[in-house]
Design a protein around this motif. Structure first.
Motif, PDB file in Angstrom:
ATOM      1  N   SER A  17       0.837  -1.194   0.000  1.00 35.90           N
ATOM      2  CA  SER A  17       0.000   0.000   0.000  1.00 35.90           C
ATOM      3  C   SER A  17       0.878   1.253   0.000  1.00 35.90           C
ATOM      4  CB  SER A  17      -0.908   0.004   1.227  1.00 35.90           C
ATOM      5  OG  SER A  17      -0.124  -0.051   2.409  1.00 35.90           O
ATOM      6  N   PRO A  18       0.345   2.404  -0.414  1.00 33.07           N
ATOM      7  CA  PRO A  18       1.150   3.631  -0.488  1.00 33.07           C
ATOM      8  C   PRO A  18       1.856   4.004   0.808  1.00 33.07           C
ATOM      9  CG  PRO A  18      -0.895   3.928  -1.700  1.00 33.07           C
ATOM     10  CD  PRO A  18      -1.004   2.599  -1.005  1.00 33.07           C
ATOM     11  N   ASP A  19       1.254   3.726   1.970  1.00 35.01           N
ATOM     12  CA  ASP A  19       1.885   4.129   3.230  1.00 35.01           C
ATOM     13  C   ASP A  19       3.175   3.365   3.520  1.00 35.01           C
ATOM     14  OD1 ASP A  19      -0.325   2.019   3.768  1.00 35.01           O
ATOM     15  OD2 ASP A  19       0.998   1.857   5.509  1.00 35.01           O
TER      16      ASP A  19
ATOM     17  N   ALA B 197       3.427   9.988  -1.956  1.00 29.74           N
ATOM     18  CA  ALA B 197       3.084   8.980  -0.952  1.00 29.74           C
ATOM     19  C   ALA B 197       3.992   9.049   0.273  1.00 29.74           C
ATOM     20  CB  ALA B 197       3.151   7.591  -1.567  1.00 29.74           C
TER      21      ALA B 197
ATOM     22  N   GLU C 197      -6.818  -3.713  -4.281  1.00 31.76           N
ATOM     23  CA  GLU C 197      -7.030  -2.487  -3.495  1.00 31.76           C
ATOM     24  C   GLU C 197      -5.762  -1.650  -3.416  1.00 31.76           C
ATOM     25  OE1 GLU C 197      -9.998  -5.438  -2.832  1.00 31.76           O
ATOM     26  OE2 GLU C 197      -7.823  -5.594  -2.445  1.00 31.76           O
ATOM     27  N   ASN C 198      -4.607  -2.325  -3.204  1.00 26.94           N
ATOM     28  CA  ASN C 198      -3.313  -1.620  -3.216  1.00 26.94           C
ATOM     29  C   ASN C 198      -3.114  -0.896  -4.546  1.00 26.94           C
ATOM     30  OD1 ASN C 198      -1.551  -4.375  -1.559  1.00 26.94           O
ATOM     31  ND2 ASN C 198      -2.646  -2.646  -0.661  1.00 26.94           N
TER      32      ASN C 198
ATOM     33  N   GLU D 182      -5.294   0.090  -6.808  1.00 22.10           N
ATOM     34  CA  GLU D 182      -6.205   1.224  -7.004  1.00 22.10           C
ATOM     35  C   GLU D 182      -5.809   2.416  -6.139  1.00 22.10           C
ATOM     36  OE1 GLU D 182      -8.371   1.627  -9.296  1.00 22.10           O
ATOM     37  OE2 GLU D 182      -8.166  -0.409 -10.092  1.00 22.10           O
ATOM     38  N   ASP D 183      -5.302   2.150  -4.934  1.00 21.86           N
ATOM     39  CA  ASP D 183      -4.841   3.241  -4.069  1.00 21.86           C
ATOM     40  C   ASP D 183      -3.647   3.971  -4.700  1.00 21.86           C
ATOM     41  OD1 ASP D 183      -6.794   2.686  -2.225  1.00 21.86           O
ATOM     42  OD2 ASP D 183      -5.473   1.567  -0.859  1.00 21.86           O
ATOM     43  N   TRP D 184      -2.721   3.202  -5.245  1.00 23.42           N
ATOM     44  CA  TRP D 184      -1.577   3.806  -5.926  1.00 23.42           C
ATOM     45  C   TRP D 184      -2.026   4.586  -7.159  1.00 23.42           C
ATOM     46  CZ3 TRP D 184       2.966   4.846  -4.178  1.00 23.42           C
ATOM     47  CH2 TRP D 184       3.606   4.034  -3.249  1.00 23.42           C
TER      48      TRP D 184
ATOM     49  N   GLN E 157      -4.797   6.018  -7.753  1.00 26.93           N
ATOM     50  CA  GLN E 157      -5.453   7.268  -7.373  1.00 26.93           C
ATOM     51  C   GLN E 157      -4.426   8.349  -7.053  1.00 26.93           C
ATOM     52  OE1 GLN E 157      -8.708   7.872  -7.698  1.00 26.93           O
ATOM     53  NE2 GLN E 157      -8.232  10.006  -7.151  1.00 26.93           N
ATOM     54  N   ILE E 158      -3.368   7.965  -6.322  1.00 33.25           N
ATOM     55  CA  ILE E 158      -2.290   8.916  -6.025  1.00 33.25           C
ATOM     56  C   ILE E 158      -1.616   9.372  -7.316  1.00 33.25           C
ATOM     57  CG2 ILE E 158       0.004   9.146  -4.984  1.00 33.25           C
ATOM     58  CD1 ILE E 158      -0.980   7.386  -2.705  1.00 33.25           C
TER      59      ILE E 158
END
Length: 332
Positions: free
Chosen positions: A159-161, A182, A297-298, A300-302, A304-305
């Motif tokens: 994930s981005p975090d 990120a 999900e990972n 799609e989160d990336w 979006q960023i």
């Protein structure tokens, strides 16, 4: 005496004829940054072209200089378009400082799969990219898209975090901006410098192609690899190019032989591309590195960023930036 002189003249004539025939052969110098003879598919593509051209018997030879033995990685594009270098296998985004449009060929999430990469090769998107290449003074002989991933000696990157606080090498402006947004720090360098940078603590992690992760033995410096899997955020266009000046010096037979050799190299690569990802996974596991993949999900989160950072910047600041993104996204 007369007989001896005639024999000497005849011998001299044969020597001159041989020298003339030898000098008639055109030699193209092909430079790339990847290890030679070590199984790197980009080196193998160039070597395959050299063999095919020699077999065509058209007085043409390709002399291959791997491992930055002729030009440094970052110098190859400039040397090519100025006619100082004949051919190169080049990650095209390395030349994005001169031609910012090339960053579209390493845009997060724009490709996602090997199948889609093949479809992009025959798309309006690639026509637009090749127009920039041609106008700059080069010509594509073989297309190649390599998938890639992330690796770190701090923690697995999913994930981005997970990149927060890590110093990363990202290969190009689009990935640089996404990773910085990120929370990562960025250190720019060619893939050939990743190993030393990680060994000396300059980098905590990096992303690069599956081929480079193996060829440069990055598995010796990391604890976790994020493989492409079914959600490959990282794809990079790495074609074989020829200088237009060098191309124009070839005769019709030589151009035909080179074109056919390029097609064979491209077909060879297409058959090897997906296998590179599995080879990377196998090699890293064999060397005790943890291997993970991104979840949908990972991914799609990336993405979006990326859309809020690198996509936006590219569309606003690059000539035809939005048109390039739209053309790529239009490919099913």
């Amino acid at each position: 005496m007369k007989t001896t002189s005639l024999a000497a003249l005849a011998s001299l004539g044969l020597a001159v004829a041989f020298s003339s025939a030898a000098s008639a052969e055109t030699v193209l110098r092909a430079s790339h940054q990847f290890p030679g003879g070590k199984g790197d598919v980009r080196d193998e593509m160039v070597q395959l072209m050299a063999k095919e051209v020699e077999a065509a018997d058209v007085d043409l030879k390709i002399q291959v200089y791997p491992g930055q033995s002729l030009f440094d990685a970052q110098e190859q594009w400039g040397a090519l378009v100025r006619g100082r270098l004949d051919m190169t296998a080049l990650p095209l985004d390395y030349a994005s400082g001169r031609h910012p449009e090339f960053s579209a060929t390493l845009m997060p999430g724009l490709v996602r799969s090997h199948e889609r990469a093949q479809r992009l090769n025959d798309s309006e998107f690639m026509d637009m990219i090749k127009e920039v290449i041609n106008e700059a003074g080069a010509k594509v002989l073989a297309d190649a898209w390599l998938a890639g991933g992330f690796a770190s000696n701090k923690q697995c990157i999913t994930s981005p975090d997970t990149v927060q606080g890590q110093t990363m090498r990202a290969a190009g402006p689009a990935f640089d901006e996404m990773l910085a947004t990120a929370g990562a720090s960025i250190a720019s360098m060619p893939s050939s410098d990743i190993y030393t940078a990680m060994q000396t603590g300059v980098l905590d992690g990096a992303n690069t192609s599956s081929g480079s992760f193996v060829s440069y033995r990055i598995y010796e410096q990391v604890t976790c690899l994020t493989a492409p899997g079914e959600n490959a955020l990282w794809f990079m266009y790495e074609p074989i190019l020829i200088s237009q000046q060098s191309w124009d010096r070839l005769n019709e037979e030589q151009q035909k032989a080179l074109t056919e050799a390029g097609q064979k190299a491209e077909e060879y690569f297409a058959g090897e591309a997906a296998a590179l990802d599995q080879k990377m996974v196998d090699v890293f596991k064999e060397n005790g590195v943890e291997v993970v993949t991104m979840s949908p999900e990972n991914y799609e989160d990336w993405l979006q960023i990326a859309k809020e950072s690198s996509y936006k910047t590219f569309a606003e600041n690059v000539p035809n930036g939005q048109a390039l993104i739209d053309a790529a996204l239009a490919v099913e």
